[in-house]
Motif scaffolding. Structure first.
Motif, PDB file in Angstrom:
ATOM      1  N   GLN A  24      -4.100  -2.620  41.095  1.00  0.00           N
ATOM      2  CA  GLN A  24      -3.109  -3.340  41.886  1.00  0.00           C
ATOM      3  C   GLN A  24      -2.197  -4.072  40.905  1.00  0.00           C
ATOM      4  OE1 GLN A  24      -2.483  -3.346  45.035  1.00  0.00           O
ATOM      5  NE2 GLN A  24      -4.271  -2.415  45.977  1.00  0.00           N
ATOM      6  N   TRP A  25      -0.920  -3.717  40.897  1.00  0.00           N
ATOM      7  CA  TRP A  25       0.006  -4.299  39.931  1.00  0.00           C
ATOM      8  C   TRP A  25       0.320  -5.748  40.279  1.00  0.00           C
ATOM      9  CZ3 TRP A  25       0.936  -1.887  35.525  1.00  0.00           C
ATOM     10  CH2 TRP A  25       0.820  -0.498  35.468  1.00  0.00           C
ATOM     11  N   THR A  26       0.369  -6.586  39.268  1.00  0.00           N
ATOM     12  CA  THR A  26       0.853  -7.957  39.407  1.00  0.00           C
ATOM     13  C   THR A  26       2.151  -8.087  38.622  1.00  0.00           C
ATOM     14  OG1 THR A  26      -0.381  -8.748  37.469  1.00  0.00           O
ATOM     15  CG2 THR A  26      -1.482  -8.861  39.621  1.00  0.00           C
ATOM     16  N   GLU A  27       3.015  -8.993  39.058  1.00  0.00           N
ATOM     17  CA  GLU A  27       4.323  -9.175  38.427  1.00  0.00           C
ATOM     18  C   GLU A  27       4.366 -10.533  37.727  1.00  0.00           C
ATOM     19  OE1 GLU A  27       6.649  -6.840  38.595  1.00  0.00           O
ATOM     20  OE2 GLU A  27       5.801  -5.520  40.142  1.00  0.00           O
ATOM     21  N   SER A  28       4.766 -10.546  36.466  1.00  0.00           N
ATOM     22  CA  SER A  28       4.863 -11.791  35.699  1.00  0.00           C
ATOM     23  C   SER A  28       6.300 -12.056  35.288  1.00  0.00           C
ATOM     24  CB  SER A  28       3.985 -11.726  34.443  1.00  0.00           C
ATOM     25  OG  SER A  28       2.617 -11.726  34.778  1.00  0.00           O
ATOM     26  N   ASN A  29       6.639 -13.326  35.241  1.00  0.00           N
ATOM     27  CA  ASN A  29       7.969 -13.772  34.835  1.00  0.00           C
ATOM     28  C   ASN A  29       7.780 -15.031  33.995  1.00  0.00           C
ATOM     29  OD1 ASN A  29      10.560 -15.107  34.833  1.00  0.00           O
ATOM     30  ND2 ASN A  29      11.178 -13.719  36.465  1.00  0.00           N
ATOM     31  N   ILE A  30       8.010 -14.941  32.696  1.00  0.00           N
ATOM     32  CA  ILE A  30       7.734 -16.049  31.780  1.00  0.00           C
ATOM     33  C   ILE A  30       9.027 -16.491  31.101  1.00  0.00           C
ATOM     34  CG2 ILE A  30       6.433 -16.783  29.749  1.00  0.00           C
ATOM     35  CD1 ILE A  30       4.345 -14.690  30.413  1.00  0.00           C
ATOM     36  N   ASN A  31       9.325 -17.761  31.196  1.00  0.00           N
ATOM     37  CA  ASN A  31      10.531 -18.333  30.603  1.00  0.00           C
ATOM     38  C   ASN A  31      10.292 -18.584  29.112  1.00  0.00           C
ATOM     39  OD1 ASN A  31      12.758 -19.833  29.875  1.00  0.00           O
ATOM     40  ND2 ASN A  31      12.775 -21.060  31.745  1.00  0.00           N
ATOM     41  N   LEU A  32      11.118 -17.954  28.270  1.00  0.00           N
ATOM     42  CA  LEU A  32      10.995 -18.114  26.818  1.00  0.00           C
ATOM     43  C   LEU A  32      12.160 -18.896  26.229  1.00  0.00           C
ATOM     44  CD1 LEU A  32       9.913 -14.457  25.867  1.00  0.00           C
ATOM     45  CD2 LEU A  32       8.452 -16.394  26.472  1.00  0.00           C
ATOM     46  N   ALA A  33      12.933 -19.574  27.088  1.00  0.00           N
ATOM     47  CA  ALA A  33      14.149 -20.244  26.619  1.00  0.00           C
ATOM     48  C   ALA A  33      13.860 -21.267  25.526  1.00  0.00           C
ATOM     49  CB  ALA A  33      14.857 -20.911  27.795  1.00  0.00           C
ATOM     50  N   SER A  34      12.697 -21.920  25.579  1.00  0.00           N
ATOM     51  CA  SER A  34      12.387 -22.970  24.601  1.00  0.00           C
ATOM     52  C   SER A  34      12.171 -22.423  23.192  1.00  0.00           C
ATOM     53  CB  SER A  34      11.137 -23.741  25.048  1.00  0.00           C
ATOM     54  OG  SER A  34      10.009 -22.885  25.098  1.00  0.00           O
ATOM     55  N   PHE A  35      11.993 -21.101  23.057  1.00  0.00           N
ATOM     56  CA  PHE A  35      11.754 -20.510  21.743  1.00  0.00           C
ATOM     57  C   PHE A  35      13.051 -20.184  21.004  1.00  0.00           C
ATOM     58  CE2 PHE A  35       7.822 -19.791  23.987  1.00  0.00           C
ATOM     59  CZ  PHE A  35       6.853 -20.005  23.020  1.00  0.00           C
ATOM     60  N   GLY A  36      14.181 -20.280  21.693  1.00  0.00           N
ATOM     61  CA  GLY A  36      15.441 -19.967  21.043  1.00  0.00           C
ATOM     62  C   GLY A  36      15.577 -18.484  20.766  1.00  0.00           C
ATOM     63  N   SER A  37      16.103 -18.139  19.593  1.00  0.00           N
ATOM     64  CA  SER A  37      16.354 -16.740  19.238  1.00  0.00           C
ATOM     65  C   SER A  37      15.271 -16.210  18.302  1.00  0.00           C
ATOM     66  CB  SER A  37      17.724 -16.609  18.572  1.00  0.00           C
ATOM     67  OG  SER A  37      17.785 -17.423  17.413  1.00  0.00           O
ATOM     68  N   ASP A  38      15.370 -14.911  17.971  1.00  0.00           N
ATOM     69  CA  ASP A  38      14.445 -14.243  17.049  1.00  0.00           C
ATOM     70  C   ASP A  38      12.995 -14.413  17.496  1.00  0.00           C
ATOM     71  OD1 ASP A  38      16.542 -13.389  15.290  1.00  0.00           O
ATOM     72  OD2 ASP A  38      16.647 -15.450  14.555  1.00  0.00           O
ATOM     73  N   VAL A  39      12.721 -13.895  18.678  1.00  0.00           N
ATOM     74  CA  VAL A  39      11.410 -14.050  19.312  1.00  0.00           C
ATOM     75  C   VAL A  39      10.652 -12.728  19.239  1.00  0.00           C
ATOM     76  CG1 VAL A  39      10.221 -14.516  21.492  1.00  0.00           C
ATOM     77  CG2 VAL A  39      12.244 -15.837  20.864  1.00  0.00           C
ATOM     78  N   THR A  40       9.359 -12.798  18.890  1.00  0.00           N
ATOM     79  CA  THR A  40       8.489 -11.626  18.886  1.00  0.00           C
ATOM     80  C   THR A  40       7.402 -11.819  19.935  1.00  0.00           C
ATOM     81  OG1 THR A  40       8.858 -11.321  16.518  1.00  0.00           O
ATOM     82  CG2 THR A  40       7.028 -10.120  17.509  1.00  0.00           C
ATOM     83  N   ILE A  41       7.218 -10.815  20.777  1.00  0.00           N
ATOM     84  CA  ILE A  41       6.268 -10.884  21.892  1.00  0.00           C
ATOM     85  C   ILE A  41       5.135  -9.900  21.638  1.00  0.00           C
ATOM     86  CG2 ILE A  41       5.972 -10.542  24.377  1.00  0.00           C
ATOM     87  CD1 ILE A  41       9.080 -11.043  24.551  1.00  0.00           C
TER      88      ILE A  41
END
Length: 716
Positions: free
Chosen positions: A406-423
């Motif tokens: 059963q698929w779940t949907e995630s939405n995570i705000n990364l605005a506080s990390f600024g630019s050059d982000v690795t996930i």
């Protein structure tokens, strides 16, 4: 708004007819071609009010007060077999699923038919967050809304006339996902939608007769929406059409995620063909794995590293592909496998993805971690990682009672990390703790906290919320010009959705039984043909022609642009009634000097309302519509409306401020009209059509709760 009356005499009669079957059999016989409409006033509670009684929790039921009757239109059709032992009803306030232990149902309750439900002795339950109506029952030992036995259905359900026109709300996938509660149980129309599954994918698995999830997008959302299809349906083995088209579907939900059900692809999947790729606004990274080869992930600029053990992330799946990790039969005492996305240089980011689990292992709860780094350069252990797993919506790992895949949907705000982000997605397991995890539809957008049309308005209130909404609905506004309104009205105010008749709120006489649904000409009513009956003058009386009415009169803002052509407050109306209204404010009439055919009135205001000057009072059915137009104008033109106070009669309602905007008597009345007359299908459709041309929306139609959040504490 349809008024719901508690008429105890009528209820008593209904119980004697429906429960004991001693009077008019055609009232309950859907096969009778001369079936009568359900009498006015039968409904004592709206569907939205009924659903609001329930806590919303699964494994819990709510008893329903005596004398509770709902009336709605059937929007489900189980003849093709995709819907089983379930009946969906909707009225103008919402929709609900009714559980019935009989199949098929389409011979008794036809698509478009009016059906009433006596809710006494029934209960409200919930499955996956979807509120349902049924009999008191138990499911795995906990309270649930069970199926009403077939022989007892006539004790609770009674039928009325059949309407060939099934009322539908036009919506985007983003609107459904971000405002899901407003759409659950309703029939929607989604334009320019396309399957995101591999070409040739069938609706379901007809061979094994298993239900399948299929995925669609219309370019408005970075997250696909699920369509659920039964393997027992007549169309299970048919291929989903390629390209873009129009979809008609019933909205449901499972654990907070939107799901769609169609009745029949012949009628519900139409005009497909265009094969262009839909644009998704703000996307800086996207991966759905469908075009990737199966096997270990070895993509350019990606990382796939087992920091402990031997497990690596792989691509697998037929039709819809995904990334997966699984330590089953790995021999690893400990598995820690990292799937690392390419570093994203943009800032103000949002991460979206969906996750599923398979082969649950009891007690294996720590299965996946979501981590972000600002200084990753290829060395995992040398980088600093922040764990954001608690911000994700993930499957309930380790619980054998949960459903797999059963698929779940995630939405995570990364605005506080600024630019050059690795996930990074980090799988944790072992040879014995071998729950399988699947990740799909990874999307990173650079709109961060502003995700979605109203994204940056959420978590605000009062005048701060109003100012933010003003920015949102102003920034992409397109002035289409005054002349273009005639063309816009052909879709925005199309009464029967056939491009024939204008929906005029100054002449329309609502059907007393279904006031928000147009149902032909009522006694004494006249209608106008689109284009043919438009004019620029008032004629000699009502019924001559229609023209364009500024709800906020032009004289109040000195006929300046862009207000003079803003479609959100300019409506097609009878030209003569428009003239009679003149530039007077809307209000409550105490003594009418003139009354229109549809009972709109001109006269002196009531003392109770706080203003006794001349006002124009519209038909009760449309008071909320007008209120939301006034509140839109107060918000859209916040930066200048305070200066209008000296123009025309603007000073009768404006207080000269840019925040509160209206005087107490008028603001209180608009809030009252807004609260008493909820948003209708008409407004939802009109808002959508205006957005397509003018590129902005009326926020108080999309989010009625914003009105009280802004003005509740500021009205006197």
């Amino acid at each position: 708004m349809k008024q719901f009356f508690t008429n105890r005499i009528l209820i008593s009669l209904l119980f004697s007819v429906v429960l004991f079957g001693c009077v008019d059999t055609k009232y309950n016989d859907p096969e009778n071609k001369e079936i009568s409409p359900i009498p006015e006033g039968t409904a004592t509670i709206s569907i939205a009010e009924l659903k609001a009684l329930h806590s919303g929790r699964d494994n819990d039921t709510t008893s329903i007060p005596d004398n509770s009757i709902i009336v709605g239109q059937v929007i489900s059709d189980d003849e093709p077999g995709n819907i089983y032992k379930e009946l969906y009803l909707q009225d103008e306030t919402g929709g609900i699923l009714i559980r019935l232990d009989k199949a098929p149902l389409y011979t008794s309750y036809k698509l478009g038919q009016e059906v009433g439900v006596i809710c006494d002795q029934l209960v409200l339950g919930s499955y996956g967050g979807n509120v349902q109506l049924g009999i008191p029952s138990l499911y795995n030992g906990t309270p649930a809304a069970g199926r009403v036995p077939g022989p007892l259905m006539d004790q609770y359900l009674f039928t009325g006339t059949i309407d060939d026109s099934v009322r539908t709300i036009t919506a985007t996938i983003n609107e459904i996902q971000t405002n899901l509660n407003n759409y659950i149980g309703r029939r929607v129309k989604i334009n320019y939608v396309a399957s995101t599954d591999r070409p040739g994918t069938t609706y379901a698995d007809a061979v094994n007769e298993t239900t399948q999830n299929r995925y669609f997008n219309d370019g408005t959302s970075s997250s696909d929406i699920v369509m659920r299809n039964s393997g027992y349906s007549d169309f299970a083995g048919e291929e989903i059409p390629e390209g873009y088209g129009t979809m008609y579907a019933i909205v449901s939900t499972f654990n907070g995620s939107a799901q769609l059900y169609i009745n029949n692809p012949v009628t519900d999947m139409v005009d497909f063909g265009d094969v262009e790729t839909p644009p998704i606004e703000g996307v800086v990274f996207q991966e759905n794995f469908d075009d990737r080869d199966e096997g270990e992930i070895d993509f350019e600029n990606w990382g796939n590293s087992p920091e402990q053990g031997t497990v690596k992330w792989k691509v697998e799946g037929t039709g819809n592909k995904y990334a997966m990790a699984n330590a089953y039969q790995s021999g690893d005492a400990t598995s820690e496998s990292w799937m690392i996305l390419p570093t994203i240089p943009e800032s103000n980011l949002t991460l979206q993805f969906r996750a599923a689990a398979g082969f649950f292992v009891e007690g294996h709860t720590d299965v996946i971690r979501i981590k972000v780094s600002k200084n990753y350069n290829g060395n995992i252990s040398g980088a600093t990682w922040e764990d954001l797993t608690d911000q994700a919506t993930l499957p309930v790992f380790g619980d054998l009672d949960e459903k797999w895949w059963q698929w779940t949907e995630s939405n995570i705000n990364l605005a506080s990390f600024g630019s050059d982000v690795t996930i990074a997605f980090v799988y944790l397991g072992s040879n014995t703790n071998s729950t399988k995890v699947e990740i799909d539809n990874i999307v990173v957008t650079n709109n961060g906290e502003n995700s979605g049309y109203y994204g940056r308005a959420f978590n605000k209130s009062g005048y701060e919320l109003k100012s933010t909404l003003s920015e949102i609905i102003s920034e992409d506004y397109k002035d289409i010009g005054y002349a273009a309104l005639w063309t816009l009205y052909q879709t925005s105010d199309d009464k029967y959705q056939k491009k024939e008749i204008i929906w005029d709120m100054y002449s329309d006489i609502p059907d007393p039984e279904n006031p928000t649904i147009p149902d032909g000409v009522q006694p004494g009513e006249y209608e106008y043909r689109i284009i043919y009956d438009q004019c620029g003058n008032s004629g000699s009386g009502e019924g001559y022609c229609y023209n364009r009415e500024h709800v906020v009169p032009q004289s109040w803002f000195d006929k300046r642009a862009p207000m003079v052509s803003d479609a959100h407050h300019i409506i097609p109306t009878d030209a003569y009634v428009n003239t009679m209204r003149s530039n007077h404010p809307h209000g409550m009439v105490a003594n009418a000097s003139w009354t229109s055919v549809n009972n709109s009135k001109l006269g002196s205001g009531t003392a109770a309302s706080g203003y006794t000057g001349t006002v124009f009072e519209p038909n009760d059915e449309y008071k909320g519509d007008f209120a939301r137009m006034y509140l839109y104008m107060a918000t859209r033109y916040e930066d200048q409306i305070g200066t209008w106070v000296n123009y025309g009669q603007a000073g009768t309602v404006l207080d000269g401020s840019s925040d509160k905007v209206y005087k107490d008597w008028f603001l209180n009345l608009m809030i009252e009209w807004h609260n008493n007359d909820p948003v209708s299908f008409k407004e939802l459709d009109r808002n959508e059509q205006i957005f397509l041309q003018q590129k902005n929306r009326n926020p108080f139609i999309d989010h009625p709760e914003f009105v009280n959040m802004i003005w509740r504490d500021n009205a006197q």
